[in-house]
Design an enzyme around this catalytic site. Structure first.
Site, PDB file in Angstrom:
ATOM      1  N   PHE A  24      -5.004   4.559   0.562  1.00  0.00           N
ATOM      2  CA  PHE A  24      -6.078   3.662   0.128  1.00  0.00           C
ATOM      3  C   PHE A  24      -5.746   2.922  -1.168  1.00  0.00           C
ATOM      4  O   PHE A  24      -6.574   2.819  -2.063  1.00  0.00           O
ATOM      5  CB  PHE A  24      -7.399   4.426  -0.039  1.00  0.00           C
ATOM      6  CG  PHE A  24      -7.689   5.433   1.033  1.00  0.00           C
ATOM      7  CD1 PHE A  24      -7.456   5.148   2.368  1.00  0.00           C
ATOM      8  CD2 PHE A  24      -8.204   6.681   0.723  1.00  0.00           C
ATOM      9  CE1 PHE A  24      -7.730   6.078   3.377  1.00  0.00           C
ATOM     10  CE2 PHE A  24      -8.478   7.623   1.714  1.00  0.00           C
ATOM     11  CZ  PHE A  24      -8.239   7.324   3.037  1.00  0.00           C
ATOM     12  N   HIS A  25      -4.521   2.369  -1.255  1.00  0.00           N
ATOM     13  CA  HIS A  25      -4.112   1.654  -2.466  1.00  0.00           C
ATOM     14  C   HIS A  25      -3.676   0.215  -2.175  1.00  0.00           C
ATOM     15  O   HIS A  25      -2.610  -0.207  -2.638  1.00  0.00           O
ATOM     16  CB  HIS A  25      -2.958   2.392  -3.146  1.00  0.00           C
ATOM     17  CG  HIS A  25      -3.283   3.750  -3.649  1.00  0.00           C
ATOM     18  ND1 HIS A  25      -2.309   4.663  -4.028  1.00  0.00           N
ATOM     19  CD2 HIS A  25      -4.470   4.357  -3.865  1.00  0.00           C
ATOM     20  CE1 HIS A  25      -2.884   5.774  -4.442  1.00  0.00           C
ATOM     21  NE2 HIS A  25      -4.196   5.624  -4.339  1.00  0.00           N
ATOM     22  N   PRO A  26      -4.422  -0.576  -1.434  1.00  0.00           N
ATOM     23  CA  PRO A  26      -3.964  -1.942  -1.164  1.00  0.00           C
ATOM     24  C   PRO A  26      -3.983  -2.813  -2.423  1.00  0.00           C
ATOM     25  O   PRO A  26      -4.939  -2.790  -3.192  1.00  0.00           O
ATOM     26  CB  PRO A  26      -4.970  -2.450  -0.127  1.00  0.00           C
ATOM     27  CG  PRO A  26      -6.215  -1.664  -0.396  1.00  0.00           C
ATOM     28  CD  PRO A  26      -5.730  -0.312  -0.809  1.00  0.00           C
TER      29      PRO A  26
ATOM     30  N   ASP B 268       0.854  -1.181   0.000  1.00  0.00           N
ATOM     31  CA  ASP B 268       0.000   0.000   0.000  1.00  0.00           C
ATOM     32  C   ASP B 268       0.893   1.236   0.000  1.00  0.00           C
ATOM     33  O   ASP B 268       2.068   1.171   0.374  1.00  0.00           O
ATOM     34  CB  ASP B 268      -0.912  -0.007   1.241  1.00  0.00           C
ATOM     35  CG  ASP B 268      -2.014   1.035   1.193  1.00  0.00           C
ATOM     36  OD1 ASP B 268      -2.251   1.620   0.114  1.00  0.00           O
ATOM     37  OD2 ASP B 268      -2.654   1.266   2.237  1.00  0.00           O
ATOM     38  N   HIS B 269       0.324   2.339  -0.439  1.00  0.00           N
ATOM     39  CA  HIS B 269       1.035   3.622  -0.403  1.00  0.00           C
ATOM     40  C   HIS B 269       0.677   4.359   0.882  1.00  0.00           C
ATOM     41  O   HIS B 269      -0.499   4.610   1.153  1.00  0.00           O
ATOM     42  CB  HIS B 269       0.636   4.479  -1.608  1.00  0.00           C
ATOM     43  CG  HIS B 269       1.187   3.976  -2.903  1.00  0.00           C
ATOM     44  ND1 HIS B 269       0.486   4.028  -4.093  1.00  0.00           N
ATOM     45  CD2 HIS B 269       2.398   3.415  -3.205  1.00  0.00           C
ATOM     46  CE1 HIS B 269       1.234   3.527  -5.063  1.00  0.00           C
ATOM     47  NE2 HIS B 269       2.382   3.144  -4.547  1.00  0.00           N
TER      48      HIS B 269
END
Length: 555
Positions: free
Chosen positions: A490-492, A315-316
């Protein structure tokens, strides 16, 4: 088609960013009977469609799964909200609307890791363009030059996925872009040409000032098809798995809870799992496909021991630096008065522009954290506002937020079921800042923010560092402070990764079929072996475009 039917050619699990496109493409042939299952409600909630409405969708069970991460050592024991879309359109109904592909090198690396050139940049570009409707090609030319050749080579027009310019600008953001240029980051008018290095305003997935989610883009034109059935509020309990005549495992359908009642549905051709990087591994584990020790712990029969299901979570993590400013308007000053709020509302009603039309981040930049890097490994999201934490009130002083994230984190986490009940949230542990490399980049990124904010272009605003605080200077201090102020962007991705047939860490083959199980494909962000260098929504849609082509071609 009536809701009473329970046998279909294809079942698509998850009506989100990938699932909506899959349902559209698979049902385009009237011979294919397609069922789309979505655990959430239809996307009729009004805040989904007003761009600033993400503030009212995230953390709201009407549109969000309401997940939280486990406490993280790298975040100094903090747990984070982990929004995931729970409505038609999925995360495209609650996200920041930023259109971002990433870098060409991301896809070339996927091709290398999978052993399949179908994933390289050139081939993936054609899948991006297949569904694009890019504003720069609306009149056949680039408004700045009258020539559209550069954009037509890189972008598509007439597809379902609308891309537009943002409908507002801010003086303080324009000045930040000038300051970034003074610090050596060149300005760009297109982050999506394969090399996203530069600074500029993000393009967004909107149409005329409204959010453009995948439900509008891909389901709206397909809903009238008699061969497409859409069930909302239909949560999958588990997949149904049997053995073929030759003893090979075969996914034949799913057990679903719809309106509180169990229903079994079957697929003649394929089940497509598009439930996302959290829910796809959860559903696989609940179905008996996952690490055997984990499944046994929760009383689930092990159908296939697959240790890597749920692992490789990436994630980021964005580090939010806040600066007080003077002599300029920010959203803090506009939105903290009744008159200001009235003006904002009126502008949106009359023009579909202004702060209510804005994405969470308007200005972006991509650059290197240090000169020894060969490519941009940092992404900035710059906003003319500030608050203590997402969901809190805006500060009562004029300020801007400069968020920066490590595009290529080396930390890896996991998603694991916490019980054998499909209604229980899984254990989500991204393990942010778990490696020395990630902590080093965090410190470097905060120093770079300070360098940009000290440039002449911003001098008139007298920027004053509010967070993390200029008193923190050493790598150790900055890395620890990053843990205090950072949050997920919110980039899983990556929890059901694809790879070579002989790669034991890959759950899927290069065409996204689950190894050792016939009739089952995973198509969503969970399949990414490595995270893209930017926002992940549009790459997920591209993955679905590619997978739909394979399925329809029998590949």
């Amino acid at each position: 088609m009536t809701d009473g039917r329970t046998s279909f050619d294809y079942i698509v699990i998850g009506g989100g960013s990938a699932g909506c496109l899959m349902a559209n493409r698979l049902s385009a042939d009237p011979k294919n009977r397609v069922l789309l299952l979505e655990a959430g409600k239809p996307d009729t909630y009004h805040w989904i469609h007003i761009p600033v409405g993400y503030l009212y969708c995230i953390g709201n069970p009407r549109a969000d799964w309401m997940y939280k991460t486990q406490a993280a050592k790298g975040l100094n024991g903090r747990s984070l909200l982990y929004p995931r879309g729970k409505t038609l359109g999925g995360c495209s109904s609650i996200n920041g609307m930023i259109y971002m592909r990433g870098q060409a090198r991301d896809y070339d690396k996927w091709a290398e890791l999978s052993g399949d050139d179908a994933w390289n940049w050139e081939n993936s570009l054609s899948d991006f363009k297949a569904h694009e409707d890019h504003y720069k090609l609306d009149d056949g030319s680039d408004p700045a030059t009258g020539d559209n050749s550069r954009f037509s080579d890189m972008h598509g027009h007439g597809g379902e996925w609308r891309i537009e310019k943002q409908r507002l600008r801010w003086d303080v953001l324009d000045s930040f872009a000038d300051a970034a240029a003074e610090a050596g980051i060149e300005k760009t008018d297109d982050f999506n040409s394969g090399d996203n290095a530069g600074v500029g305003y993000f393009d967004v997935n909107q149409r005329s000032g409204w959010r453009w989610n995948t439900s509008k883009a891909f389901l709206r034109p397909a809903k009238s098809r008699e061969n497409l059935t859409i069930w909302t509020e239909a949560q999958v309990e588990k997949l149904t798995l049997d053995k073929d005549a030759d003893g090979q495992l075969h996914c034949t359908g799913a057990k679903v809870h719809r309106a509180g009642k169990p229903v079994s549905v079957s697929a003649v051709k394929e089940v497509v799992l598009s439930a996302g990087a959290v829910n796809s591994p959860q559903i696989l584990q609940l179905s008996g496909i996952g690490p055997s020790a984990l499944l046994k712990k929760h009383g689930i029969e092990v159908v296939k021991d697959a240790p890597q299901v749920g692992e490789n979570l990436q994630d980021h993590l964005q580090i939010r630096a806040v600066y007080k400013v003077k002599g300029t308007k920010t959203l803090n000053t506009l939105a903290n008065s009744l008159v200001g709020k009235a003006k904002i509302g009126l502008e949106y009603v009359m023009k579909r522009s202004g702060p209510m039309s804005m994405s969470p981040s308007q200005l972006g930049a991509f650059t290197r954290s240090s000169p020894d890097r060969t490519h941009a490994n940092l992404q900035y999201h710059v906003q003319p506002l500030s608050l203590e934490a997402f969901g809190d009130d805006l500060h009562d002083f004029p300020a801007m937020t400069v968020s920066v994230c490590n595009l290529n984190p080396t930390s890896r986490g996991h998603v694991r079921i916490a019980s054998g009940d499909f209604r229980d949230a899984p254990d989500i542990s991204p393990n942010y800042l778990d490696t020395d490399e990630d902590r080093k980049v965090a410190a470097q990124s905060l120093r770079q923010v300070r360098e940009i904010m000290a440039q002449p272009a911003l001098k008139a605003y007298e920027p004053e560092e509010y967070k993390p605080g200029i008193q923190y200077q050493t790598d150790e201090e900055l890395a620890k402070l990053a843990g205090d102020i950072a949050s997920t962007i919110f980039h899983p991705v990556g929890t059901v990764k694809m790879g070579r047939e002989d790669d034991n860490t890959a759950v899927l083959d290069p065409h996204l079929r689950l190894k050792g199980v016939n009739g089952l494909r995973v198509v969503d962000a969970s399949v990414m072996p490595e995270i893209t260098s930017g926002n992940t929504n549009s790459p997920t849609i591209m993955i679905a475009e590619k997978a739909a082509g394979w399925i329809l071609a029998g590949q």
